[in-house]
Write an enzyme that holds these catalytic residues in place. Structure first.
Site, PDB file in Angstrom:
ATOM      1  N   PRO A   2       0.686  -1.273   0.000  1.00 24.82           N
ATOM      2  CA  PRO A   2       0.000   0.000   0.000  1.00 24.82           C
ATOM      3  C   PRO A   2       0.713   1.322   0.000  1.00 24.82           C
ATOM      4  CG  PRO A   2      -0.285  -1.163   2.081  1.00 24.82           C
ATOM      5  CD  PRO A   2       0.827  -1.784   1.310  1.00 24.82           C
ATOM      6  N   GLU A   3       1.925   1.524  -0.240  1.00 23.73           N
ATOM      7  CA  GLU A   3       2.383   2.912  -0.275  1.00 23.73           C
ATOM      8  C   GLU A   3       2.409   3.396  -1.736  1.00 23.73           C
ATOM      9  OE1 GLU A   3       5.572   3.721   2.633  1.00 23.73           O
ATOM     10  OE2 GLU A   3       5.348   1.645   3.240  1.00 23.73           O
ATOM     11  N   LYS A  57      -2.356   7.330  -2.018  1.00 23.58           N
ATOM     12  CA  LYS A  57      -2.411   5.864  -2.088  1.00 23.58           C
ATOM     13  C   LYS A  57      -3.718   5.371  -2.705  1.00 23.58           C
ATOM     14  CE  LYS A  57       0.275   5.808   2.182  1.00 23.58           C
ATOM     15  NZ  LYS A  57       0.248   5.464   3.627  1.00 23.58           N
ATOM     16  N   ARG A 109      -7.251  -9.101   5.023  1.00 21.21           N
ATOM     17  CA  ARG A 109      -7.750  -8.506   6.267  1.00 21.21           C
ATOM     18  C   ARG A 109      -9.016  -7.673   6.085  1.00 21.21           C
ATOM     19  NH1 ARG A 109      -2.480  -6.133   9.158  1.00 21.21           N
ATOM     20  NH2 ARG A 109      -3.923  -5.806  10.871  1.00 21.21           N
ATOM     21  N   ARG A 259       3.190   2.309  15.603  1.00 24.50           N
ATOM     22  CA  ARG A 259       3.806   1.815  14.369  1.00 24.50           C
ATOM     23  C   ARG A 259       5.281   1.528  14.589  1.00 24.50           C
ATOM     24  NH1 ARG A 259       1.590   0.596  10.355  1.00 24.50           N
ATOM     25  NH2 ARG A 259       1.350   2.225   8.817  1.00 24.50           N
TER      26      ARG A 259
END
Length: 269
Positions: A2-3, A57, A109, A259
């Site tokens: 995802p980046e 994104k 997920r 994080r």
DNA sequence: AACGAAACCTGCGCGC
DNA sequence: TGCGCGCAGGTTTCGT
């Protein structure tokens, strides 16, 4: 995946396969992937994919007078398959195109989201309108004015997509190492000169990572059969207890706002 | 307004 | 082998 570099890579591959193709069927297996405020996805039947862009994104699929907004979040992926191939676990939305291709949104997920909007509503869309500029479009002075008011770690600021978009946990760790800034430093203690360094590093790292088609950390995460190769250039991310390439001291791992944060205490001041 | 924590989900690896 | 815990490239929502 995802980046920003990974999202751009996905867009490029999908564009090659699907540009100017029409949707002939849509199957929704797990409806919660679609945002509540979304228009009915079936409005896309018989619509042609005119363009595919990215913003931060987000992936933006342009279908004539509609835009399908897609965010992969942590583990969303698109698979290109033949319609005859059987469904596998975690494939939630299936689009069939008129070139005998089945585009499958896969998300272990289930964090990713899709939203269909009218083309003219893009700029007032809740997700899109809040987005800050990508590093390449940042105005240094405006950015500096924003961060110097924040009493929160620079790491957290760089992950805030309303302030600057496109960076995620991997690249923020790498950018702060490259610009020699300690991730715990508060925004209000960052100088204008350092702000400039951060933006320069961000542009440099995102460009290079995009060139290498992103970072693949776990093999199962590869989508579309495209594996990124930027992982060979990572200097701190996932390198706890390994040696800093600059000074040979140990890379540390800590948590910032939940994080994982990797950094060199010696090099990053 | 700004901040941190929790929530949203599933699967994997580790220690016992 | 099995269980419990912590962890994962992100964002939104909720409470202070």
């Amino acid at each position: 995946m995802p980046e920003l570099p990974e999202v751009k890579t996905v867009a490029e591959v999908l564009k090659k396969e699907l540009l100017n193709k029409k949707i002939t069927n849509i199957k929704i297996i797990y409806p919660k992937i679609i945002k509540e405020e979304s228009l009915d996805l079936n409005l896309l039947l018989n619509k042609k994919l005119d363009n595919l862009k990215t913003k931060g994104k987000f992936l933006l699929f342009y279908f004539e007078d509609y835009i399908l907004i897609s965010h992969l979040r942590m583990e969303g992926k698109y698979f290109i398959k033949k319609p005859s191939e059987e469904l596998v676990k975690h494939e939630h939305i299936i689009f069939t195109f008129n070139n005998n291709i089945s585009l499958r949104y896969h998300d272990t997920r289930k964090f990713g989201r899709l939203e269909l909007i009218k083309k003219e509503d893009l700029n007032k869309n809740k997700s899109i309108s809040k987005l800050g500029p990508e590093p390449k479009d940042i105005d240094i002075d405006l950015f500096y004015q924003t961060i110097k008011k924040r009493n929160t770690p620079i790491k957290t600021i760089l992950l805030n997509q309303e302030i600057i978009s496109g960076l995620g946990n991997i690249y923020v760790n790498e950018v702060l190492f490259d610009s020699k800034i300690n991730p715990f430093r508060k925004g209000l203690n960052i100088t204008r000169e350092e702000t400039k360094e951060i933006i320069n590093s961000s542009i440099k790292i995102l460009d290079k990572a995009t060139k290498y088609k992103g970072t693949t950390i776990k093999s199962y995460t590869s989508s579309l059969g495209v594996k990124g190769n930027y992982q060979q250039f990572l200097k701190v991310h996932m390198k706890e207890n390994q040696l800093c390439p600059n000074c040979n001291n140990k890379i540390r791992k800590a948590k910032i706002n939940g994080r994982s944060t990797y950094y060199c205490k010696t090099c990053q001041k």
